[in-house]
Design a protein around this motif. Structure first.
Motif, PDB file in Angstrom:
ATOM      1  N   VAL A 339       0.714  -1.280  -0.013  1.00 18.50           N
ATOM      2  CA  VAL A 339       0.012  -0.003   0.024  1.00 18.50           C
ATOM      3  C   VAL A 339       0.711   1.367  -0.082  1.00 18.50           C
ATOM      4  O   VAL A 339       0.501   2.140  -0.646  1.00 18.50           O
ATOM      5  CB  VAL A 339      -0.926   0.101   1.185  1.00 18.50           C
ATOM      6  N   TYR A 340       1.926   1.282   0.601  1.00 20.80           N
ATOM      7  CA  TYR A 340       2.888   2.511   0.717  1.00 20.80           C
ATOM      8  C   TYR A 340       3.972   2.557  -0.137  1.00 20.80           C
ATOM      9  O   TYR A 340       4.488   3.626  -0.336  1.00 20.80           O
ATOM     10  CB  TYR A 340       3.541   2.606   2.269  1.00 20.80           C
ATOM     11  N   THR A 341       4.304   1.593  -0.741  1.00 14.98           N
ATOM     12  CA  THR A 341       5.466   1.675  -1.728  1.00 14.98           C
ATOM     13  C   THR A 341       5.073   1.518  -3.157  1.00 14.98           C
ATOM     14  O   THR A 341       5.602   2.051  -4.026  1.00 14.98           O
ATOM     15  CB  THR A 341       6.728   0.679  -1.602  1.00 14.98           C
ATOM     16  N   PHE A 342       4.018   0.767  -3.485  1.00 14.42           N
ATOM     17  CA  PHE A 342       3.794   0.466  -4.860  1.00 14.42           C
ATOM     18  C   PHE A 342       3.487   1.668  -5.546  1.00 14.42           C
ATOM     19  O   PHE A 342       3.894   1.942  -6.941  1.00 14.42           O
ATOM     20  CB  PHE A 342       2.579  -0.595  -5.023  1.00 14.42           C
ATOM     21  N   PRO A 343       2.487   2.375  -5.096  1.00 12.93           N
ATOM     22  CA  PRO A 343       2.340   3.773  -5.795  1.00 12.93           C
ATOM     23  C   PRO A 343       3.514   4.572  -6.274  1.00 12.93           C
ATOM     24  O   PRO A 343       3.628   5.030  -7.429  1.00 12.93           O
ATOM     25  CB  PRO A 343       1.260   4.613  -4.920  1.00 12.93           C
ATOM     26  N   ASP A 344       4.344   4.594  -5.334  1.00 17.97           N
ATOM     27  CA  ASP A 344       5.636   5.618  -5.761  1.00 17.97           C
ATOM     28  C   ASP A 344       6.258   4.607  -6.810  1.00 17.97           C
ATOM     29  O   ASP A 344       6.894   5.456  -7.691  1.00 17.97           O
ATOM     30  CB  ASP A 344       6.525   5.606  -4.313  1.00 17.97           C
ATOM     31  N   GLU A 345       6.701   3.519  -6.749  1.00 14.96           N
ATOM     32  CA  GLU A 345       7.414   2.624  -7.694  1.00 14.96           C
ATOM     33  C   GLU A 345       6.598   2.843  -9.170  1.00 14.96           C
ATOM     34  O   GLU A 345       7.278   3.105 -10.106  1.00 14.96           O
ATOM     35  CB  GLU A 345       7.375   1.348  -7.394  1.00 14.96           C
ATOM     36  N   MET A 346       5.164   2.948  -9.254  1.00 15.95           N
ATOM     37  CA  MET A 346       4.791   3.006 -10.327  1.00 15.95           C
ATOM     38  C   MET A 346       4.874   4.648 -10.970  1.00 15.95           C
ATOM     39  O   MET A 346       5.240   4.605 -12.252  1.00 15.95           O
ATOM     40  CB  MET A 346       3.008   2.675 -10.098  1.00 15.95           C
ATOM     41  N   ASN A 347       4.788   5.492 -10.084  1.00 18.38           N
ATOM     42  CA  ASN A 347       5.155   6.953 -10.553  1.00 18.38           C
ATOM     43  C   ASN A 347       6.472   7.079 -10.973  1.00 18.38           C
ATOM     44  O   ASN A 347       6.705   7.615 -12.193  1.00 18.38           O
ATOM     45  CB  ASN A 347       5.122   7.826  -9.279  1.00 18.38           C
ATOM     46  N   GLU A 348       7.580   5.920 -10.525  1.00 17.24           N
ATOM     47  CA  GLU A 348       8.800   6.158 -11.078  1.00 17.24           C
ATOM     48  C   GLU A 348       9.010   5.440 -12.475  1.00 17.24           C
ATOM     49  O   GLU A 348       9.692   5.911 -13.353  1.00 17.24           O
ATOM     50  CB  GLU A 348       9.738   5.405  -9.963  1.00 17.24           C
ATOM     51  N   LEU A 349       8.265   4.488 -12.416  1.00 15.89           N
ATOM     52  CA  LEU A 349       8.124   3.614 -13.833  1.00 15.89           C
ATOM     53  C   LEU A 349       7.629   4.624 -14.931  1.00 15.89           C
ATOM     54  O   LEU A 349       8.089   4.628 -15.956  1.00 15.89           O
ATOM     55  CB  LEU A 349       7.069   2.379 -13.738  1.00 15.89           C
ATOM     56  N   ILE A 350       6.609   5.296 -14.506  1.00 15.89           N
ATOM     57  CA  ILE A 350       5.718   6.126 -15.701  1.00 15.89           C
ATOM     58  C   ILE A 350       6.712   7.293 -16.091  1.00 15.89           C
ATOM     59  O   ILE A 350       6.671   7.849 -17.164  1.00 15.89           O
ATOM     60  CB  ILE A 350       4.449   6.652 -14.985  1.00 15.89           C
ATOM     61  N   LEU A 351       7.439   7.823 -15.089  1.00 14.05           N
ATOM     62  CA  LEU A 351       8.593   8.763 -15.362  1.00 14.05           C
ATOM     63  C   LEU A 351       9.652   8.220 -16.470  1.00 14.05           C
ATOM     64  O   LEU A 351       9.932   9.024 -17.299  1.00 14.05           O
ATOM     65  CB  LEU A 351       9.095   9.399 -14.057  1.00 14.05           C
ATOM     66  N   TYR A 352      10.330   7.105 -16.321  1.00 11.39           N
ATOM     67  CA  TYR A 352      11.035   6.518 -17.080  1.00 11.39           C
ATOM     68  C   TYR A 352      10.373   6.423 -18.363  1.00 11.39           C
ATOM     69  O   TYR A 352      11.123   6.923 -19.455  1.00 11.39           O
ATOM     70  CB  TYR A 352      11.565   5.264 -16.648  1.00 11.39           C
ATOM     71  N   LEU A 353       9.231   5.859 -18.376  1.00 13.65           N
ATOM     72  CA  LEU A 353       8.557   5.680 -19.837  1.00 13.65           C
ATOM     73  C   LEU A 353       8.188   6.820 -20.437  1.00 13.65           C
ATOM     74  O   LEU A 353       8.438   6.958 -21.709  1.00 13.65           O
ATOM     75  CB  LEU A 353       7.335   4.760 -19.673  1.00 13.65           C
ATOM     76  N   SER A 354       7.845   7.833 -19.735  1.00 13.35           N
ATOM     77  CA  SER A 354       7.231   9.242 -20.571  1.00 13.35           C
ATOM     78  C   SER A 354       8.550  10.010 -20.931  1.00 13.35           C
ATOM     79  O   SER A 354       8.303  10.641 -21.870  1.00 13.35           O
ATOM     80  CB  SER A 354       6.542  10.064 -19.494  1.00 13.35           C
ATOM     81  N   ASN A 355       9.849   9.732 -20.540  1.00 15.29           N
ATOM     82  CA  ASN A 355      11.151  10.371 -20.887  1.00 15.29           C
ATOM     83  C   ASN A 355      11.733   9.199 -21.854  1.00 15.29           C
ATOM     84  O   ASN A 355      12.926   9.446 -22.147  1.00 15.29           O
ATOM     85  CB  ASN A 355      12.029  10.840 -19.632  1.00 15.29           C
ATOM     86  N   ARG A 356      11.203   8.278 -22.044  1.00 16.53           N
ATOM     87  CA  ARG A 356      11.526   7.312 -22.960  1.00 16.53           C
ATOM     88  C   ARG A 356      12.939   6.702 -22.701  1.00 16.53           C
ATOM     89  O   ARG A 356      13.966   6.589 -23.409  1.00 16.53           O
ATOM     90  CB  ARG A 356      11.733   8.077 -24.494  1.00 16.53           C
ATOM     91  N   MET A 357      13.145   6.355 -21.278  1.00 17.03           N
ATOM     92  CA  MET A 357      14.202   5.686 -20.549  1.00 17.03           C
ATOM     93  C   MET A 357      13.723   4.450 -20.396  1.00 17.03           C
ATOM     94  O   MET A 357      12.798   4.139 -19.707  1.00 17.03           O
ATOM     95  CB  MET A 357      14.594   6.626 -19.594  1.00 17.03           C
ATOM     96  N   ALA A 358      14.846   3.689 -20.594  1.00 19.17           N
ATOM     97  CA  ALA A 358      14.665   1.978 -20.186  1.00 19.17           C
ATOM     98  C   ALA A 358      14.895   2.112 -18.520  1.00 19.17           C
ATOM     99  O   ALA A 358      15.645   2.630 -17.985  1.00 19.17           O
ATOM    100  CB  ALA A 358      15.718   1.335 -20.654  1.00 19.17           C
ATOM    101  N   PRO A 359      13.494   1.537 -17.947  1.00 21.27           N
ATOM    102  CA  PRO A 359      13.691   1.503 -16.768  1.00 21.27           C
ATOM    103  C   PRO A 359      14.825   0.411 -16.061  1.00 21.27           C
ATOM    104  O   PRO A 359      15.085  -0.512 -16.639  1.00 21.27           O
ATOM    105  CB  PRO A 359      12.271   1.094 -16.305  1.00 21.27           C
ATOM    106  N   PRO A 360      15.217   0.802 -14.921  1.00 16.56           N
ATOM    107  CA  PRO A 360      15.944  -0.481 -14.155  1.00 16.56           C
ATOM    108  C   PRO A 360      15.491  -1.717 -14.178  1.00 16.56           C
ATOM    109  O   PRO A 360      14.341  -1.763 -13.701  1.00 16.56           O
ATOM    110  CB  PRO A 360      16.579   0.220 -13.031  1.00 16.56           C
ATOM    111  N   PHE A 361      16.274  -2.674 -14.154  1.00 15.84           N
ATOM    112  CA  PHE A 361      15.502  -4.068 -14.250  1.00 15.84           C
ATOM    113  C   PHE A 361      15.076  -4.521 -12.543  1.00 15.84           C
ATOM    114  O   PHE A 361      14.006  -4.960 -12.477  1.00 15.84           O
ATOM    115  CB  PHE A 361      16.869  -5.158 -14.279  1.00 15.84           C
ATOM    116  N   VAL A 362      15.913  -3.617 -11.723  1.00 19.91           N
ATOM    117  CA  VAL A 362      15.423  -3.784 -10.364  1.00 19.91           C
ATOM    118  C   VAL A 362      13.898  -3.140  -9.914  1.00 19.91           C
ATOM    119  O   VAL A 362      13.127  -3.689  -9.340  1.00 19.91           O
ATOM    120  CB  VAL A 362      16.369  -3.085  -9.336  1.00 19.91           C
ATOM    121  N   LEU A 363      13.887  -2.225 -10.847  1.00 16.96           N
ATOM    122  CA  LEU A 363      12.258  -1.595 -10.562  1.00 16.96           C
ATOM    123  C   LEU A 363      11.118  -2.386 -11.392  1.00 16.96           C
ATOM    124  O   LEU A 363      10.134  -2.654 -10.600  1.00 16.96           O
ATOM    125  CB  LEU A 363      12.284  -0.141 -11.358  1.00 16.96           C
ATOM    126  N   LEU A 364      11.490  -2.977 -12.463  1.00 13.84           N
ATOM    127  CA  LEU A 364      10.665  -3.938 -12.992  1.00 13.84           C
ATOM    128  C   LEU A 364      10.366  -5.071 -12.090  1.00 13.84           C
ATOM    129  O   LEU A 364       9.383  -5.886 -11.995  1.00 13.84           O
ATOM    130  CB  LEU A 364      11.196  -4.363 -14.445  1.00 13.84           C
TER     131      LEU A 364
END
Length: 397
Positions: A339-364
């Motif tokens: 509940v407390y960490t998943f939303p922040d990690e999803m926001n981080e993933l969206i930032l990577y994708l919106s800037n056309r950057m490959a997300p880190p493997f650890v995040l995925l």
């Protein structure tokens, strides 16, 4: 037709102080003591139950009445003949490969269970694995970015390795001369697993059953040796990650608390079938003694040999503490962190994708693991609560 003749009797290797036999009826196996087996033999030899019961009473020098013997028949044999579904260990299961398909592999691979081959492979794998963990700096660090091809390759490797694991169980069955079933997919608690039907291993002695239980990990050791050699030669990050994943799989598979290979090994080492249920009997029996309440049936712990008795007592204490820890701490803690960490990690993933950057493997990896784990917990809760809800609805009608 005498239906009792359909029940076959086999010797059963266990740690019970008194001898035990194995009864098989239409693919189902039951543990039985000497007097029950003697009664079955009489039932198989006589045309009617009355004649068999009379012969059994005479054989036992009239120690039992006709009514007492009928109660034994109703308790031990009548349930075998009832039409009922096979007991399932999984919340969901589906066969992927039939027996004939698995036979094509197990017939060819059974020679791997030559004791010399097994000792060499397990010894080499253990030595290389220990060398890997002692000589690899920062072996948990993974800095590579990841693309779709790498994810697909990782999933294919894990699936292929798991299938090879199950072929190990099937091949061990063939080596010891018992039949195996097909390979399927199932959900055990909140774990997705592949499984092989090896029910007939109950016909083997305890040492042979332990080899069958270890066979999956043994087959995967061939993969592990290849990965370790490749890593020592190349230092590749992805290969290092695969080695870690495979070792984590070994830890999960060989743990004695969940009904994976380690649980069945513990059951066979102690010589106690239905180990989980009988470990709970110990706790219940002790509690009733402390409360000075009727203890009922004597638990299995008090009916086995001394050496195994101490082992089972230790296992009973540890496994019940562990299951309480898992369901009352691990799962609630995961839900809290989700509940407390998943939303922040999803926001981080969206930032990577919106800037056309490959997300880190650890995040995925973290996101996918949390989603899968959450989905499986949800399915577990649904399967546990659904019968109560349906019963409540029907009672309301």
């Amino acid at each position: 037709m005498n239906r009792y003749k359909e029940i076959t009797i086999h010797p059963f290797s266990s740690s019970a102080q008194a001898g035990r036999s194995l009864l098989c009826f239409h693919g189902q196996y039951y543990e039985a003591n000497g007097p029950v087996v003697e009664l079955l033999e009489e039932l198989q030899q006589h045309a009617t139950e009355e004649a068999a019961i009379s012969a059994y009473i005479q054989k036992k020098e009239c120690k039992y009445t006709m009514e007492q013997v009928r109660q034994v028949i109703d308790k031990f044999f009548a349930p075998m003949f009832k039409d009922k579904m096979r007991a399932h260990s999984f919340l969901y299961e589906r066969q992927l490969l039939g027996v004939s398909s698995v036979d094509a592999f197990s017939d060819r691979f059974r020679f791997f269970f030559n004791p010399v081959y097994m000792c060499i492979i397990l010894g080499v794998a253990l030595a290389l694995d220990i060398w890997f963990f002692f000589t690899t700096p920062d072996f948990l660090l993974f800095n590579n970015t990841v693309d779709l091809y790498m994810v697909v390759a990782l999933l294919v490797f894990l699936l292929a390795s798991s299938f090879f694991h199950e072929l190990g169980h099937a091949s061990a069955c063939k080596y010891f001369g018992v039949r195996h079933g097909g390979i399927g997919f199932g959900l055990y608690l909140n774990f997705p697993v592949l499984y092989t039907d090896v029910t007939e291993v109950w016909k083997l002695n305890r040492t042979q059953r332990c080899v069958v239980n270890l066979a999956g990990v043994y087959f995967q050791c061939y993969w592990l040796i290849i990965l370790l050699v490749v890593f020592f030669l190349s230092g590749n990050d992805m290969v290092r990650y695969l080695i870690l994943v495979m070792n984590l799989g070994f830890v999960m598979t060989l743990n004695p608390f969940f009904r994976f290979d380690g649980y069945w090994m513990a059951s066979d080492l102690l010589g106690v079938p239905n180990l989980r249920q009988r470990s709970w009997e110990v706790v219940e029996y002790t509690w009733r003694r402390l409360c000075r309440r009727p203890t009922g049936k004597k638990p299995c712990l008090l009916q086995i040999r001394t050496a195994e008795k101490y082992g089972m007592l230790f296992y009973s204490v540890v496994v019940n503490f562990f299951m309480g820890f898992y369901f009352l701490y691990v799962i609630p803690l995961f839900l809290y962190r989700f509940v407390y960490t998943f939303p922040d990690e999803m926001n981080e993933l969206i930032l990577y994708l919106s800037n056309r950057m490959a997300p880190p493997f650890v995040l995925l990896r973290n996101l996918s693991a949390q989603l899968v784990f959450m989905t499986l917990i949800g399915y577990l809760i649904y399967r546990l609560l659904a019968p109560f809800v349906r019963r409540k609805i029907h009672s309301g009608e």
